[in-house]
Structure formats: structure tokens, C-alpha cells
Write a protein that holds these residues in place. Structure first.
Motif, short mmCIF file in Angstrom:
data_model
loop_
_atom_site.label_atom_id
_atom_site.label_comp_id
_atom_site.label_asym_id
_atom_site.label_seq_id
_atom_site.Cartn_x
_atom_site.Cartn_y
_atom_site.Cartn_z
N LEU A 31 0.83 -1.18 0.00
CA LEU A 31 0.00 0.00 0.00
C LEU A 31 0.87 1.25 0.00
O LEU A 31 1.95 1.26 0.56
CB LEU A 31 -0.92 0.01 1.23
CG LEU A 31 -1.94 -1.13 1.30
CD1 LEU A 31 -2.72 -1.04 2.59
CD2 LEU A 31 -2.88 -1.11 0.09
N SER A 32 0.40 2.29 -0.64
CA SER A 32 1.17 3.53 -0.72
C SER A 32 1.09 4.30 0.58
O SER A 32 0.00 4.52 1.11
CB SER A 32 0.65 4.38 -1.88
OG SER A 32 0.79 3.72 -3.10
N SER A 33 2.22 4.72 1.07
CA SER A 33 2.25 5.53 2.28
C SER A 33 1.87 6.97 1.93
O SER A 33 2.03 7.41 0.80
CB SER A 33 3.64 5.48 2.91
OG SER A 33 4.62 5.90 1.99
N PRO A 34 1.37 7.72 2.90
CA PRO A 34 0.95 9.10 2.63
C PRO A 34 2.11 9.97 2.16
O PRO A 34 3.25 9.79 2.60
CB PRO A 34 0.43 9.58 3.98
CG PRO A 34 0.09 8.34 4.72
CD PRO A 34 1.09 7.33 4.28
N ILE A 35 1.82 10.89 1.27
CA ILE A 35 2.83 11.83 0.79
C ILE A 35 2.18 13.17 0.52
O ILE A 35 1.03 13.24 0.08
CB ILE A 35 3.54 11.29 -0.48
CG1 ILE A 35 4.71 12.20 -0.86
CG2 ILE A 35 2.56 11.13 -1.64
CD1 ILE A 35 5.59 11.62 -1.95
N LEU A 36 2.90 14.23 0.81
CA LEU A 36 2.45 15.59 0.54
C LEU A 36 3.31 16.16 -0.58
O LEU A 36 4.54 16.17 -0.49
CB LEU A 36 2.58 16.46 1.80
CG LEU A 36 2.08 17.91 1.69
CD1 LEU A 36 0.56 17.95 1.54
CD2 LEU A 36 2.51 18.72 2.91
N ILE A 37 2.68 16.63 -1.66
CA ILE A 37 3.38 17.21 -2.80
C ILE A 37 3.22 18.72 -2.77
O ILE A 37 2.09 19.24 -2.75
CB ILE A 37 2.86 16.65 -4.13
CG1 ILE A 37 2.97 15.12 -4.16
CG2 ILE A 37 3.61 17.27 -5.31
CD1 ILE A 37 4.39 14.59 -4.10
N VAL B 267 -2.29 10.79 -1.23
CA VAL B 267 -1.59 11.94 -1.79
C VAL B 267 -2.36 13.22 -1.49
O VAL B 267 -3.54 13.35 -1.84
CB VAL B 267 -1.40 11.82 -3.32
CG1 VAL B 267 -0.58 12.99 -3.85
CG2 VAL B 267 -0.76 10.49 -3.68
N ARG B 268 -1.71 14.17 -0.82
CA ARG B 268 -2.29 15.49 -0.59
C ARG B 268 -1.37 16.53 -1.21
O ARG B 268 -0.22 16.25 -1.52
CB ARG B 268 -2.47 15.76 0.90
CG ARG B 268 -3.43 14.80 1.59
CD ARG B 268 -3.66 15.21 3.03
NE ARG B 268 -4.45 16.44 3.12
CZ ARG B 268 -4.41 17.28 4.17
NH1 ARG B 268 -3.61 17.02 5.20
NH2 ARG B 268 -5.17 18.35 4.21
N PHE B 269 -1.88 17.75 -1.36
CA PHE B 269 -1.14 18.77 -2.07
C PHE B 269 -1.08 20.06 -1.25
O PHE B 269 -2.06 20.46 -0.62
CB PHE B 269 -1.79 19.05 -3.42
CG PHE B 269 -1.83 17.83 -4.30
CD1 PHE B 269 -0.78 17.52 -5.12
CD2 PHE B 269 -2.93 16.97 -4.26
CE1 PHE B 269 -0.80 16.39 -5.92
CE2 PHE B 269 -2.97 15.84 -5.05
CZ PHE B 269 -1.89 15.54 -5.88
N LEU B 270 0.08 20.69 -1.28
CA LEU B 270 0.31 21.97 -0.61
C LEU B 270 0.54 23.02 -1.70
O LEU B 270 1.58 23.02 -2.36
CB LEU B 270 1.53 21.86 0.31
CG LEU B 270 1.98 23.13 1.05
CD1 LEU B 270 0.85 23.67 1.92
CD2 LEU B 270 3.23 22.85 1.87
#
Length: 372
Positions: free
Chosen positions: A13-19, A49-52
Motif C-alpha cells: 500500500l502507498s504511504s501518505p505523501i504531501l506534494i 496523496v495530498r497537495f500543498l
């Protein structure tokens, strides 16, 4: 490092990441960047995946409403300053602090984000990234820009395509190490083959630096699948997975290919619309023509990472469509979730040790033609 912020877990499973995104960069700013986020989510899924987004909050939020994106997906961080597309790198470094570009990169430096994507000023992006993130290798002057070149077999990674005009043998080996890790992380090639761009495939050809780089790759014990020298025609053939060259040669090759592609596309359009019969033929061949267009569409392979930094930085074309920006986001996510940084670091450390070995450095150079 920031590159270690997110990884793929053992259960797959993909771990959380902030782009982190420079929402004001490029020719169209938020009107492409925000829909680009939506495009990425539609094509690749948004799990983990979340975005900043950095830039004008009012403009960004207006585009978020149009795209149906919420605060659960996008964090907005307001910035009044924007680095202009024609601003010189030195000016951007002096005056860019607090801009959307600067803040987007700084989020990676602070470990808040796993990667940054910008369609903004290339020179400014490179200069500020180097200032804030630093180079991962002592002596490497600038990051290398990698291009994903379409071929009948998929894509070939070509680097450098413009950042380092001149490159010695050690830098060419660094490009090979970084290109191999990039090809595995982004394009899923388990054991990429590597070639050095030269004027001929014979071992005796080329200048001293390419011959020395070839020797280091053969004898250095890096665990790379070194193919040998390749010529310009081998790039589009997909003879190898990674083509290594200096930025001067790589940039000329890239822009020549882009020019030829546009020329051929223009000829085809003219031929297919020159008469009623040709228009009917074009209609019948529409599905095949569409597949060809998708294969050579720059937006489909958009996203050139700046390799060699202590962090993941991806450059999008300034005039990219939302789909193109979504492609650049995919590159950032794949790199941010991979072990790219660790893999590159281990091999670059080996290269440094190898270059300090007096026995290795005393090896005789092969004697032969030096065809320029």
C-alpha cells in the motif's frame, strides 16, 4: 531527507505523501496547476496523496471550486510574491524569498513535503533549489535535468538535457547512477540498461571524458547494466533505457527532436487535409492517428526531475496543459515514494571512493581515434 518522507509500505500500500506545488508558476498559473491536481487524481487515484499549493489564495480557491477539490485534498498557503518567467536566476535568488516558488521548495527542505513541482522559470527553479536543498554530491555544480524520450519500447531517460554544459567523466558516471535510479522509480524498469552518447559505438571513439566514463562504468562495480556507447539514432530506437551525455549535447538533441516532430506533424496535417479524398482517409485512420499523437504528445511525458539535489524537484513545461501538469505530479509522487535518494546516495559514495583510489586513477587511457 525530504526524499524519505514517504515510502511504499511492506504490504504494497502507498504511504501518505504531501506534494508541494508552485501554483503561480508557468504560463497559466492556478488555471492549469489546480486542474492538474484533479487530472492526476482521475488518472492515478488520490489515495495517500495530498497537495500543498503556494500562491494567491483567492485565485487558487476559485480554481479549486471549479475542479471540485476540497481542503481534504489541497492545503492552500498564501503568497503575494511571484517569480516572473523571464526573471534572471540571480535576481530570483536575491528577491525570491517568500515567493510561491521559494516557499514550495522550502517545504521540501523542511521535510514537510516529499517533492515539489513547478512549471515556473527553469533557471530560478534550479538556482533556488540548489540554494535551499544543496547538492547531494560535493563537486557537482548543478542538478542534471532528465527527459523521458518516447520510443517504440516505451521511454528512454536522457540526461543531462541542459543544466551542465560541460561534464567530465565523473559527472557522466553520476548522471548514469541518477538516471538508472530514476528509470526504476518512475518507469518501473527493474534493471535499466545504460549507454553513453558518442559519435560512434566503437570503444576507441569519442573524446577523453566519454572514454574514461565508459571505463569507470565497466570497472567501478556500481552494479549498473552498462551497454556501451550509443549514437544519436539509438535514442529514439530505445536501444538502451538510459542515455548519458553532457547538457550541451543533450539539449541540442532534445530540441532538434522536438523541431523534427513538429515539422513532421505539420506535413501530416497538410497532407491529410489537402483534398476531400485525403480527409476521408484521415477519418478512416483516426484511431491510429490518435494513438500516434498520444505517443509523441509532450504532455504525456511531461515532468523533468532535477537530479542530484537533496530533495525531489520536478520541472513541468511552462505551457503544459492540466493533463501535462498531472503527468509531472505523477513523476514527483513516484520519485517521492521510491528509494531513489538512498539508491543514488550509495552509488555516488562508491564513485567518490573510487575516484580517490590512486591505483584506479593511474589506469592507462585507451589509445585510439578522437573523432569529434
Amino acid at each position: 531527507s525530504a526524499g524519505q518522507t514517504a515510502r511504499r509500505s511492506r504490504n504494497g500500500l502507498s504511504s501518505p505523501i504531501l506534494i508541494s506545488l508552485d501554483a503561480m508558476g508557468g504560463d497559466h498559473g492556478p488555471s492549469v496547476v489546480v486542474p492538474g491536481v484533479s487530472d492526476y487524481r482521475k488518472r492515478h487515484g488520490g489515495e495517500g496523496v495530498r497537495f500543498l499549493l503556494h500562491g494567491d489564495e483567492t485565485a487558487i480557491r476559485a480554481e479549486m471550486v471549479k475542479a471540485g477539490l476540497t481542503d481534504d485534498v489541497c492545503i492552500v498557503r498564501h503568497s503575494d510574491k511571484v517569480v516572473a518567467m523571464d526573471e534572471k536566476p540571480a535576481q530570483a535568488m536575491r528577491r525570491g524569498k517568500g515567493s510561491s516558488l521559494w516557499n514550495a521548495i522550502e517545504a521540501v527542505k523542511l521535510g514537510e513535503a516529499g517533492a515539489v513541482v513547478s512549471a515556473g522559470n527553469t533557471g530560478a527553479l534550479m538556482a533556488i533549489s540548489k540554494l535551499l536543498l544543496r547538492m547531494s554530491v560535493p563537486g557537482l555544480e548543478r542538478p542534471a535535468i532528465v527527459a523521458s524520450w518516447p520510443t517504440p519500447k516505451g521511454v528512454t531517460a536522457v540526461l543531462d538535457v541542459g543544466a551542465n554544459i560541460e561534464s567530465d567523466a565523473a559527472q557522466l558516471v553520476e548522471f548514469a547512477i541518477m538516471g538508472e535510479a530514476f528509470m526504476t522509480a518512475v518507469h518501473g524498469v527493474a534493471k535499466p540498461t545504460i549507454g553513453i552518447l558518442n559519435v560512434g559505438s566503437e570503444d576507441v571513439k569519442g573524446h577523453e571524458e566519454v572514454r574514461e566514463a565508459a571505463r569507470l562504468l565497466r570497472e567501478g562495480g556500481f552494479g549498473l547494466d552498462y551497454f556501451g556507447f550509443v549514437e544519436g539514432t539509438d535514442i529514439a530506437k530505445g536501444t538502451v533505457d538510459v542515455v548519458v551525455t553532457d547538457g550541451f549535447t543533450g539539449n541540442i538533441a532534445l530540441k532538434t527532436a522536438e523541431g523534427v516532430a513538429k515539422f513532421i506533424a505539420g506535413l501530416m496535417k497538410e497532407a491529410l487535409t489537402s483534398s476531400l479524398l485525403s480527409k476521408v482517409g484521415a477519418l478512416l485512420a483516426m484511431s491510429a492517428l490518435k494513438r500516434m499523437r498520444e505517443k509523441i504528445d509532450p504532455n504525456a511525458i511531461n515532468g523533468g526531475p532535477l537530479l542530484g539535489l537533496n530533495g525531489i524537484v520536478v520541472k513541468s513545461h511552462g505551457g503544459a496543459t492540466p493533463g501535462g501538469f498531472g503527468s509531472a505530479i505523477r513523476v514527483a509522487v513516484e520519485l517521492g515514494r521510491s528509494d531513489y535518494m538512498e539508491k543514488v546516495g550509495a552509488n555516488l559514495k562508491r564513485l567518490t571512493t573510487l575516484l580517490e583510489d590512486p591505483i584506479v586513477n593511474s589506469a592507462e587511457e585507451p589509445v585510439g581515434e578522437n573523432i569529434q
